[in-house]
Scaffold this motif. Structure first.
Motif, PDB file in Angstrom:
ATOM      1  N   LEU A 312     -16.356 -33.737  66.735  1.00  0.00           N
ATOM      2  CA  LEU A 312     -16.039 -33.813  68.155  1.00  0.00           C
ATOM      3  C   LEU A 312     -14.928 -32.871  68.584  1.00  0.00           C
ATOM      4  CD1 LEU A 312     -16.117 -37.681  68.821  1.00  0.00           C
ATOM      5  CD2 LEU A 312     -17.945 -36.014  69.138  1.00  0.00           C
ATOM      6  N   SER A 313     -14.063 -32.445  67.694  1.00  0.00           N
ATOM      7  CA  SER A 313     -12.905 -31.639  68.096  1.00  0.00           C
ATOM      8  C   SER A 313     -12.485 -30.755  66.936  1.00  0.00           C
ATOM      9  CB  SER A 313     -11.745 -32.543  68.533  1.00  0.00           C
ATOM     10  OG  SER A 313     -11.482 -33.541  67.569  1.00  0.00           O
ATOM     11  N   VAL A 314     -11.775 -29.661  67.267  1.00  0.00           N
ATOM     12  CA  VAL A 314     -11.346 -28.700  66.264  1.00  0.00           C
ATOM     13  C   VAL A 314     -10.063 -28.037  66.730  1.00  0.00           C
ATOM     14  CG1 VAL A 314     -12.756 -26.849  67.260  1.00  0.00           C
ATOM     15  CG2 VAL A 314     -12.067 -26.727  64.856  1.00  0.00           C
ATOM     16  N   GLY A 315      -9.195 -27.675  65.779  1.00  0.00           N
ATOM     17  CA  GLY A 315      -7.946 -27.001  66.106  1.00  0.00           C
ATOM     18  C   GLY A 315      -7.526 -26.082  64.977  1.00  0.00           C
ATOM     19  N   PHE A 316      -6.791 -25.020  65.334  1.00  0.00           N
ATOM     20  CA  PHE A 316      -6.312 -24.040  64.356  1.00  0.00           C
ATOM     21  C   PHE A 316      -4.870 -23.722  64.691  1.00  0.00           C
ATOM     22  CE2 PHE A 316      -5.971 -19.878  62.312  1.00  0.00           C
ATOM     23  CZ  PHE A 316      -6.644 -20.104  61.123  1.00  0.00           C
ATOM     24  N   SER A 317      -3.978 -23.845  63.705  1.00  0.00           N
ATOM     25  CA  SER A 317      -2.543 -23.726  63.961  1.00  0.00           C
ATOM     26  C   SER A 317      -2.164 -22.277  64.284  1.00  0.00           C
ATOM     27  CB  SER A 317      -1.748 -24.214  62.755  1.00  0.00           C
ATOM     28  OG  SER A 317      -1.982 -23.388  61.639  1.00  0.00           O
ATOM     29  N   PRO A 318      -1.135 -22.085  65.135  1.00  0.00           N
ATOM     30  CA  PRO A 318      -0.694 -20.720  65.470  1.00  0.00           C
ATOM     31  C   PRO A 318      -0.219 -19.913  64.268  1.00  0.00           C
ATOM     32  CG  PRO A 318       0.188 -22.314  67.048  1.00  0.00           C
ATOM     33  CD  PRO A 318      -0.436 -23.104  65.943  1.00  0.00           C
ATOM     34  N   ASP A 319       0.257 -20.583  63.191  1.00  0.00           N
ATOM     35  CA  ASP A 319       0.708 -19.841  62.012  1.00  0.00           C
ATOM     36  C   ASP A 319      -0.414 -19.583  61.007  1.00  0.00           C
ATOM     37  OD1 ASP A 319       0.274 -22.353  61.010  1.00  0.00           O
ATOM     38  OD2 ASP A 319       2.342 -22.726  60.403  1.00  0.00           O
ATOM     39  N   CYS A 320      -1.652 -19.933  61.375  1.00  0.00           N
ATOM     40  CA  CYS A 320      -2.843 -19.647  60.553  1.00  0.00           C
ATOM     41  C   CYS A 320      -2.849 -20.372  59.210  1.00  0.00           C
ATOM     42  CB  CYS A 320      -2.992 -18.146  60.304  1.00  0.00           C
ATOM     43  SG  CYS A 320      -3.008 -17.161  61.791  1.00  0.00           S
ATOM     44  N   LEU A 321      -2.134 -21.474  59.091  1.00  0.00           N
ATOM     45  CA  LEU A 321      -2.052 -22.179  57.818  1.00  0.00           C
ATOM     46  C   LEU A 321      -2.794 -23.510  57.801  1.00  0.00           C
ATOM     47  CD1 LEU A 321       1.685 -21.585  56.825  1.00  0.00           C
ATOM     48  CD2 LEU A 321      -0.331 -20.345  56.049  1.00  0.00           C
ATOM     49  N   THR A 322      -3.166 -24.033  58.956  1.00  0.00           N
ATOM     50  CA  THR A 322      -3.781 -25.360  59.017  1.00  0.00           C
ATOM     51  C   THR A 322      -4.994 -25.321  59.938  1.00  0.00           C
ATOM     52  OG1 THR A 322      -1.573 -26.322  58.805  1.00  0.00           O
ATOM     53  CG2 THR A 322      -3.358 -27.813  59.376  1.00  0.00           C
ATOM     54  N   ARG A 323      -6.087 -25.937  59.476  1.00  0.00           N
ATOM     55  CA  ARG A 323      -7.288 -26.103  60.297  1.00  0.00           C
ATOM     56  C   ARG A 323      -7.658 -27.586  60.300  1.00  0.00           C
ATOM     57  NH1 ARG A 323     -11.720 -25.359  56.938  1.00  0.00           N
ATOM     58  NH2 ARG A 323     -11.443 -27.613  56.823  1.00  0.00           N
ATOM     59  N   ILE A 324      -7.903 -28.146  61.470  1.00  0.00           N
ATOM     60  CA  ILE A 324      -8.200 -29.575  61.573  1.00  0.00           C
ATOM     61  C   ILE A 324      -9.498 -29.773  62.354  1.00  0.00           C
ATOM     62  CG2 ILE A 324      -5.867 -30.489  61.315  1.00  0.00           C
ATOM     63  CD1 ILE A 324      -5.587 -30.416  64.343  1.00  0.00           C
ATOM     64  N   ILE A 325     -10.247 -30.800  61.957  1.00  0.00           N
ATOM     65  CA  ILE A 325     -11.512 -31.125  62.610  1.00  0.00           C
ATOM     66  C   ILE A 325     -11.575 -32.636  62.776  1.00  0.00           C
ATOM     67  CG2 ILE A 325     -14.021 -31.108  62.379  1.00  0.00           C
ATOM     68  CD1 ILE A 325     -13.750 -28.535  60.783  1.00  0.00           C
ATOM     69  N   GLY A 326     -11.865 -33.104  64.001  1.00  0.00           N
ATOM     70  CA  GLY A 326     -11.986 -34.529  64.286  1.00  0.00           C
ATOM     71  C   GLY A 326     -13.436 -34.952  64.369  1.00  0.00           C
ATOM     72  N   THR A 327     -13.730 -36.176  63.909  1.00  0.00           N
ATOM     73  CA  THR A 327     -15.107 -36.662  63.831  1.00  0.00           C
ATOM     74  C   THR A 327     -15.307 -37.888  64.718  1.00  0.00           C
ATOM     75  OG1 THR A 327     -14.670 -38.146  61.976  1.00  0.00           O
ATOM     76  CG2 THR A 327     -15.184 -35.861  61.452  1.00  0.00           C
ATOM     77  N   SER A 328     -16.565 -38.287  64.808  1.00  0.00           N
ATOM     78  CA  SER A 328     -16.909 -39.442  65.631  1.00  0.00           C
ATOM     79  C   SER A 328     -16.563 -40.765  64.965  1.00  0.00           C
ATOM     80  CB  SER A 328     -18.405 -39.415  65.955  1.00  0.00           C
ATOM     81  OG  SER A 328     -19.160 -39.496  64.758  1.00  0.00           O
ATOM     82  N   ASN A 329     -16.322 -40.764  63.654  1.00  0.00           N
ATOM     83  CA  ASN A 329     -16.005 -42.014  62.958  1.00  0.00           C
ATOM     84  C   ASN A 329     -14.514 -42.160  62.641  1.00  0.00           C
ATOM     85  OD1 ASN A 329     -15.744 -40.120  60.983  1.00  0.00           O
ATOM     86  ND2 ASN A 329     -17.333 -40.942  59.631  1.00  0.00           N
ATOM     87  N   GLY A 330     -13.666 -41.367  63.315  1.00  0.00           N
ATOM     88  CA  GLY A 330     -12.223 -41.536  63.184  1.00  0.00           C
ATOM     89  C   GLY A 330     -11.576 -40.778  62.044  1.00  0.00           C
ATOM     90  N   LYS A 331     -12.317 -39.923  61.355  1.00  0.00           N
ATOM     91  CA  LYS A 331     -11.733 -39.153  60.258  1.00  0.00           C
ATOM     92  C   LYS A 331     -11.278 -37.784  60.753  1.00  0.00           C
ATOM     93  CE  LYS A 331     -14.196 -41.238  56.369  1.00  0.00           C
ATOM     94  NZ  LYS A 331     -15.101 -40.996  55.222  1.00  0.00           N
TER      95      LYS A 331
END
Length: 527
Positions: A312-331
């Motif tokens: 459902l969602s995605v983000g990438f940190s400005p320092d290029c070190l972290t990538r995150i992805i959100g799901t429909s089941n809360g993970k």
């Protein structure tokens, strides 16, 4: 004699040349995206509808879920604080440029502004009559923000006075997404379920949009690309790129997802955040569980990754070190990229106690036993030249016979092994030595039965048909008298004939099907 020396110099063991080579290769960019090693994050209560990184170091990120916004540390990926001052489900969160304030919308229709450190609600912006799904701070401006909701209205706010400055109307359905221009704090773009994307300018008091484009499906997300002259939109199973400066011209449409694309963000390829050689990519996530990376300069998908849940969602940190992805089941699937500095810090510090001073090593002398074993376990550094010890190759029986020029015995040995790849490899080697037909003519009746049985099983396989069908024809011609005088060999020939006839029938059926489908495909292509 020279030919024999050339044969002896051949590399063993023999390998089949007919085996197709794999075209799959791991590119440098795929290795880069795979270097974001996943780390576990606790499962939250409900779907992760929004993920947002703080523009200010250390670039913590906020996740909106249920009636809560949780702020995580980008260094440890552990929750730092939780904001629960919502009367209904929290939908969207946005950090101010300095990272000190966080604005969030919810199903209650109220936009709240919080102090990140104390989690205190500082402002309540009340004008939306329906749930608010879009809240964004401009790139640099700290005094204003804009919001959009299910009432189809986009509002521009003065945060300090809690007053609405402008009201933008034009959308005819839910406003679910938007972004601020990186080129000007006065421009922002919004996407709606009425299939349209509108560009707004706060300097125009009339409240009309400066540009409108139609995505063709309900718009789930829209983002500005770093140049400020392009926007990317997500809706349905497609991601489209539009030229804002060119008046909204469609440049490219990516339709590789199988289900609705839910979120977009910009990721970067490069060594560090300040690297001039960095290149931008579009990261898209979808309900089909795939994250895809699009190089929009070449209009090419450079990487794809599958997750076990709808995304459902995605983000990438400005320092290029972290990538995150959100799901429909809360993970939350978080990936941290390891750098040399990170690894050095982990080695030199334990639980934040500071660097460790290693005791000095004793000098080795010839009187010590370890002196004569020094360096054996050392790992090569980046500039070292490695001299590898050649590995001893274990040869199969047919390879040993080929090295001794016992050609017929090598062929029979491979046939008894019942491995088609080995048999074909030996046959190809015998063809290269011009000895295959001589071996066939010298086979005993039992050995000829082995060869015919092999041809009956594998001659119609596409991988081997080019060689084995020609060989089968030669065998029948050369050993016709032996076949007529032996019932077992006759049975092999009957089975071989039956296999060939069945393969011919299948090919004819496929040609008939192709004749039916080809006109339909041409008609569809014209449309």
């Amino acid at each position: 004699m020279a030919e024999d020396h050339q044969i002896i110099a051949k590399n063993f063991p023999v390998k089949p040349k007919l085996k197709p080579t794999s075209t799959k290769s791991t590119s440098a960019e795929s290795k880069y995206w795979k270097s974001f090693k996943p780390q576990p994050i606790q499962t939250l209560i409900a779907s992760i509808t929004s993920l947002s990184f703080s523009p200010a170091p250390p670039h913590d990120f906020a996740a909106a879920h249920s009636a809560t916004v949780t702020i995580f540390s980008s260094q440890t990926l552990e929750p730092k604080s939780t904001i629960s001052s919502f009367a209904d489900t929290a939908t969207s969160a946005s950090f101010r440029s300095d990272g000190r304030l966080l604005a969030a919308g919810s199903h209650s229709g109220i936009v709240q502004v919080f102090d990140v450190k104390s989690r205190t609600p500082l402002r309540h912006l009340r004008r939306h009559s329906r749930p608010v799904h879009l809240v964004r701070y401009p790139r640099i401006d700290k005094l204003h923000l804009f919001s959009g909701g299910d009432d189809a209205v986009v509002r521009f706010w003065d945060v300090a006075s809690e007053t609405q400055i402008l009201e933008f109307t034009g959308h005819k359905d839910y406003v679910r997404s938007g972004d601020c221009s990186p080129a000007s704090d006065d421009l922002f773009v919004t996407g709606s379920y009425d299939h349209t994307i509108r560009l707004w300018d706060v300097r125009v008091s009339s409240g009309g949009s400066m540009m409108e484009v139609n995505h063709g499906k309900p718009v789930e997300d829209v983002i500005f690309l770093p140049s400020g002259g392009l926007i990317a939109t997500a809706g349905g199973d497609s991601v489209k790129i539009w030229d804002v400066i060119g008046g909204g011209k469609l440049l490219y449409s990516m339709e590789s997802h199988n289900k609705t694309v839910t979120a977009l963000c910009v990721g970067k390829i490069g060594k560090e955040s300040g690297d001039e050689a960095q290149q931008n990519r579009i990261l898209s996530v979808s309900l089909d569980g795939y994250m895809k990376v699009l190089d929009y300069a070449k209009f090419k998908i450079t990487h794809s990754m599958r997750f076990p849940s709808p995304l459902l969602s995605v983000g990438f940190s400005p320092d290029c070190l972290t990538r995150i992805i959100g799901t429909s089941n809360g993970k939350i699937y978080a990936g941290k990229r390891k750098t040399k500095e990170n690894v050095g810090a982990e080695v030199g510090n334990i639980a934040g106690l500071g660097p460790i001073n290693e005791p000095p090593k004793r000098a080795l002398r010839p009187s010590y036993f370890r002196y004569f074993h020094r360096g054996q376990n050392e790992k090569a550094s980046e500039g070292d030249y490695l001299v590898m010890r050649p590995k001893k190759v274990k040869l199969a029986e047919h390879d040993k016979l080929l090295k001794k020029f016992r050609h017929k015995e090598a062929l029979v040995s491979a046939l008894r092994g019942k491995n088609p790849e080995n048999v074909v490899a030996v046959m190809e080697e015998l063809v290269a030595r011009k000895k295959l037909l001589r071996c066939v003519s010298n086979l005993e009746t039992e050995e000829l039965g082995l060869l015919l049985g092999f041809l009956q099983r594998y001659a119609t396989m596409p991988r081997y048909a080019g060689l084995l069908m020609k060989l089968a024809k030669k065998v029948v011609e050369m050993r016709a008298e032996d076949v007529r005088s032996d019932d077992v060999l006759k049975g092999h020939i009957r089975n071989l004939k039956r296999s060939v006839e069945e393969e011919i029938r299948i090919q004819q059926s496929l040609q008939e099907i192709q004749g039916i489908i080809s006109p339909l495909l041409r008609i569809a292509g014209r449309r």
